[in-house]
Design an enzyme around this catalytic site. Structure first.
Site, PDB file in Angstrom:
ATOM      1  N   THR A   1      -9.447 -26.830 108.519  1.00  0.00           N
ATOM      2  CA  THR A   1      -8.160 -26.247 107.733  1.00  0.00           C
ATOM      3  C   THR A   1      -8.475 -24.804 107.901  1.00  0.00           C
ATOM      4  O   THR A   1      -9.228 -24.177 107.115  1.00  0.00           O
ATOM      5  CB  THR A   1      -8.003 -27.131 106.600  1.00  0.00           C
ATOM      6  OG1 THR A   1      -7.745 -28.283 106.756  1.00  0.00           O
ATOM      7  CG2 THR A   1      -6.562 -26.254 106.015  1.00  0.00           C
TER       8      THR A   1
ATOM      9  N   GLU B   1      -5.635 -27.350 112.126  1.00  0.00           N
ATOM     10  CA  GLU B   1      -7.211 -27.487 112.064  1.00  0.00           C
ATOM     11  C   GLU B   1      -7.884 -27.388 113.294  1.00  0.00           C
ATOM     12  O   GLU B   1      -7.140 -27.591 114.437  1.00  0.00           O
ATOM     13  CB  GLU B   1      -7.343 -29.034 111.763  1.00  0.00           C
ATOM     14  CG  GLU B   1      -7.215 -29.423 110.137  1.00  0.00           C
ATOM     15  CD  GLU B   1      -5.698 -29.149 109.471  1.00  0.00           C
ATOM     16  OE1 GLU B   1      -4.726 -29.378 110.430  1.00  0.00           O
ATOM     17  OE2 GLU B   1      -5.506 -28.892 108.227  1.00  0.00           O
TER      18      GLU B   1
ATOM     19  N   HIS C   1     -11.664 -30.027  95.183  1.00  0.00           N
ATOM     20  CA  HIS C   1     -10.443 -30.164  96.448  1.00  0.00           C
ATOM     21  C   HIS C   1      -9.785 -31.397  95.891  1.00  0.00           C
ATOM     22  O   HIS C   1      -8.256 -31.161  96.149  1.00  0.00           O
ATOM     23  CB  HIS C   1     -10.872 -30.297  97.749  1.00  0.00           C
ATOM     24  CG  HIS C   1      -9.891 -29.698  98.606  1.00  0.00           C
ATOM     25  ND1 HIS C   1      -9.669 -28.486  98.724  1.00  0.00           N
ATOM     26  CD2 HIS C   1      -9.197 -30.537  99.581  1.00  0.00           C
ATOM     27  CE1 HIS C   1      -8.720 -28.186  99.530  1.00  0.00           C
ATOM     28  NE2 HIS C   1      -8.398 -29.313 100.320  1.00  0.00           N
TER      29      HIS C   1
ATOM     30  N   CYS D   1       0.819 -26.146 104.247  1.00  0.00           N
ATOM     31  CA  CYS D   1      -0.479 -26.044 103.419  1.00  0.00           C
ATOM     32  C   CYS D   1      -0.800 -24.623 103.909  1.00  0.00           C
ATOM     33  O   CYS D   1      -0.777 -23.871 104.983  1.00  0.00           O
ATOM     34  CB  CYS D   1      -1.226 -27.033 104.444  1.00  0.00           C
ATOM     35  SG  CYS D   1      -3.191 -26.430 104.263  1.00  0.00           S
TER      36      CYS D   1
ATOM     37  N   GLU E   1      -2.662 -36.461 106.681  1.00  0.00           N
ATOM     38  CA  GLU E   1      -3.345 -35.346 105.984  1.00  0.00           C
ATOM     39  C   GLU E   1      -3.467 -35.825 104.611  1.00  0.00           C
ATOM     40  O   GLU E   1      -4.663 -35.506 103.676  1.00  0.00           O
ATOM     41  CB  GLU E   1      -2.541 -34.164 106.025  1.00  0.00           C
ATOM     42  CG  GLU E   1      -3.604 -32.942 105.509  1.00  0.00           C
ATOM     43  CD  GLU E   1      -3.398 -32.637 104.107  1.00  0.00           C
ATOM     44  OE1 GLU E   1      -4.499 -32.478 103.512  1.00  0.00           O
ATOM     45  OE2 GLU E   1      -2.355 -32.914 103.497  1.00  0.00           O
TER      46      GLU E   1
ATOM     47  N   TYR F   1      -4.678 -31.715  94.710  1.00  0.00           N
ATOM     48  CA  TYR F   1      -3.710 -32.238  95.531  1.00  0.00           C
ATOM     49  C   TYR F   1      -2.392 -32.684  94.837  1.00  0.00           C
ATOM     50  O   TYR F   1      -1.492 -32.672  95.144  1.00  0.00           O
ATOM     51  CB  TYR F   1      -4.300 -33.640  96.110  1.00  0.00           C
ATOM     52  CG  TYR F   1      -4.678 -33.445  97.461  1.00  0.00           C
ATOM     53  CD1 TYR F   1      -5.617 -32.426  97.963  1.00  0.00           C
ATOM     54  CD2 TYR F   1      -4.239 -34.316  98.648  1.00  0.00           C
ATOM     55  CE1 TYR F   1      -5.959 -31.916  98.885  1.00  0.00           C
ATOM     56  CE2 TYR F   1      -4.584 -33.920  99.675  1.00  0.00           C
ATOM     57  CZ  TYR F   1      -5.598 -32.836 100.154  1.00  0.00           C
ATOM     58  OH  TYR F   1      -5.901 -32.436 101.434  1.00  0.00           O
TER      59      TYR F   1
ATOM     60  N   CYS G   1      -0.549 -29.268  95.022  1.00  0.00           N
ATOM     61  CA  CYS G   1      -0.310 -29.014  96.484  1.00  0.00           C
ATOM     62  C   CYS G   1       0.625 -30.065  96.999  1.00  0.00           C
ATOM     63  O   CYS G   1       1.810 -29.600  97.366  1.00  0.00           O
ATOM     64  CB  CYS G   1      -1.573 -28.917  97.355  1.00  0.00           C
ATOM     65  SG  CYS G   1      -1.535 -29.594  98.942  1.00  0.00           S
TER      66      CYS G   1
ATOM     67  N   CYS H   1      -7.303 -22.766  99.864  1.00  0.00           N
ATOM     68  CA  CYS H   1      -8.102 -23.615  98.830  1.00  0.00           C
ATOM     69  C   CYS H   1      -9.474 -24.206  99.311  1.00  0.00           C
ATOM     70  O   CYS H   1     -10.293 -24.309  98.380  1.00  0.00           O
ATOM     71  CB  CYS H   1      -7.156 -24.418  98.382  1.00  0.00           C
ATOM     72  SG  CYS H   1      -5.284 -24.411  98.546  1.00  0.00           S
TER      73      CYS H   1
END
Ligand code: SF4
Length: 480
Positions: free
Chosen positions: A189, A255, A290, A98, A441, A294, A297, A102
């Site tokens: 994050t 995180e 967000h 990650c 996650e 996904y 990502c 973003c």
């Protein structure tokens, strides 16, 4: 625009209060626990300078007309939205992790449009303030931490009904020069290696909860802020070499639990203060942006897992087996269906009143909902292909031990011509990318599955569907 080296250098000038297992982390760039996450974000800076990636990684600022890192851009078209998810698939393929940036990117885009609409309704100056902040972020090429999730305490109660009022970030004092806020943000994050946090409410609010309707920007090292770095499955592996799996970039984002203990925010950094009727809109806009990500990502991460699984099958001499080929094809199908949602919600985006662009919410939520299932299935298949050794292999210290190493290496050997060290490394990468924190996650990042289903139910237009079915069945329906 900054390079990765300049990003690291700028980070070292900050003094955030960060702890891990009770000990202070003095240098996030160098500390073995945070370094992999810094390396991952540094890729978002370095690739902006790579001619091959420039088209995806950069954009033209609609404010200054200058070339900027896409991570500081406000989407000006559906093409920008499409490039955003393509950029993410590419970054995931290159980091296997990650890259955290973003969240702040999405928070900025959501705040941009919502502040505009608040000003339209109330004649406030939030959008003007936000534009000034945005210019600074673009000019300095800053990474922000998008800060939404509150602890929430007793879920059956609203923020104002909680026994402890700090369960949601709230304004405790309004002064002539700004506000003082208190509370906590969870699952932050990239907070450990960001420059600023962009605080947003975590839920829709009623008028009596006005103190909780707060959106503002704060430097991560402002007085009153303490960050506690969370544990991940296998995080002590970051102190090892091969056992780490992804040796440079680590796993997932890194995180924090971020505590805001009476933090002062000057008015020029406050972008919502009491407008409860816009809190839900801000939450929904941020979440949709967000969730859009996904399929890109996780699509890129699944590319790595599929590639790793195919490599392990080759090493073991089973790549030609029909059941292996079929499993790999199934993994590809599951990946591409998430990707299809990410692409389609972006291409089918639309313009908001502020002039910026927003992905199709139904498809963005479907995208994230698929991730909560498909990734688990892909990882199940990856474990199937890897074999039990993925869970039982001795450590890298045993692998290189003068006495034990020759045995470990002898009995981990597979097909002739395959370096046993390469097999070891690939098994570790697959172990770390397919279990524990990585899976959780995918379930809860960008909101838990129920949150997506609420939006999908709202967007489903059930009346249209029922009408279509009735007409085809010959049932009489009233004229529209
Ligand atoms: Fe970006 Fe994915 Fe990390 Fe979210 S989980 S910050 S979309 S890389």
């Amino acid at each position: 625009m900054k390079t990765g080296a300049e990003y690291r250098e700028a980070l070292q000038k900050l003094h955030p209060n960060i702890y891990y297992m009770g000990e202070k982390i003095d240098n996030v760039v160098e500390h073995p626990l945070t370094r992999p996450h810094v390396n991952s974000v540094a890729m978002t800076y370095d690739l902006a300078w790579d001619p091959e990636c420039e088209d995806l990684m950069t954009a033209t600022s609609h404010l200054s007309g200058k070339k900027i890192n896409r991570y500081t851009h406000i989407h000006q078209s559906t093409d920008d939205l499409v490039k955003k998810v393509k950029m993410m698939r590419m970054l995931s393929q290159r980091t296997g992790s990650c890259y955290q940036r973003c969240v702040g990117f999405d928070a900025m885009n959501a705040t941009y449009s919502v502040t505009y609409e608040i000003d339209q309704k109330y004649g406030t100056e939030y959008h003007k303030r936000f534009l000034k902040f945005l210019e600074y972020v673009q000019e300095e090429d800053l990474m922000l931490s998008g800060s939404m999730t509150d602890p929430k305490g007793d879920r059956s109660k609203t923020p104002g009904q909680q026994t402890d009022p700090d369960m949601f970030v709230h304004v405790v004092e309004k002064r002539e020069d700004g506000v003082v806020i208190r509370g906590c943000k969870l699952h932050m994050t990239g907070m450990a290696n960001a420059f600023e946090m962009l605080i947003m409410p975590t839920t829709g609010l009623k008028p009596e909860d006005a103190d909780y309707a707060i959106c503002c920007a704060i430097p991560v090292d402002a007085p009153g802020i303490t960050h506690i770095f969370g544990r991940q499955t296998n995080d002590s592996r970051k102190f090892d070499t091969m056992d780490q799996g992804n040796v440079k970039f680590g796993v997932v984002g890194g995180e924090t639990m971020t505590i805001l203990d009476n933090v002062f925010v000057p008015w020029e950094r406050v972008f919502m203060c009491g407008e409860t009727d816009f809190a839900g809109m801000l939450v929904e806009r941020f979440a949709t942006y967000h969730r859009q990500n996904y399929g890109g990502c996780k699509g890129g991460l699944m590319d790595v897992i599929i590639g790793g699984s195919a490599t392990l099958a080759e090493y073991a001499g089973v790549a030609k087996a029909a059941h292996i080929k079929d499993k790999l094809t199934e993994m590809v199908l599951l990946t591409e269906s998430m990707w299809a949602c990410a692409l389609s919600c972006s291409a089918d985006g639309y313009k908001l009143p502020a002039g910026d662009y927003y992905p199709n919410p139904m498809l963005a939520n479907a995208d994230k909902q698929l991730v909560t299932r498909n990734v688990y299935e892909i990882c199940r298949l990856a474990h199937d292909i890897a074999g039990g050794i993925i869970a039982t292999m001795p450590s890298d210290k045993d692998f290189d031990d003068p006495k034990l190493g020759p045995w470990v290496q002898k009995f981990l050997k597979v097909a002739d011509g395959v370096d046993v060290r390469d097999r070891f490394k690939m098994l570790r990468l697959m172990e770390n990318m397919t279990g524990g924190t990585s899976l959780a996650e995918c379930m809860h990042g960008a909101g838990s599955p129920a949150a997506q289903r609420i939006v999908m139910t709202k967007q489903a237009n059930m009346e249209m569907k029922k009408r279509a079915a009735k007409i085809l069945a010959g049932i009489e329906v009233p004229e529209e």
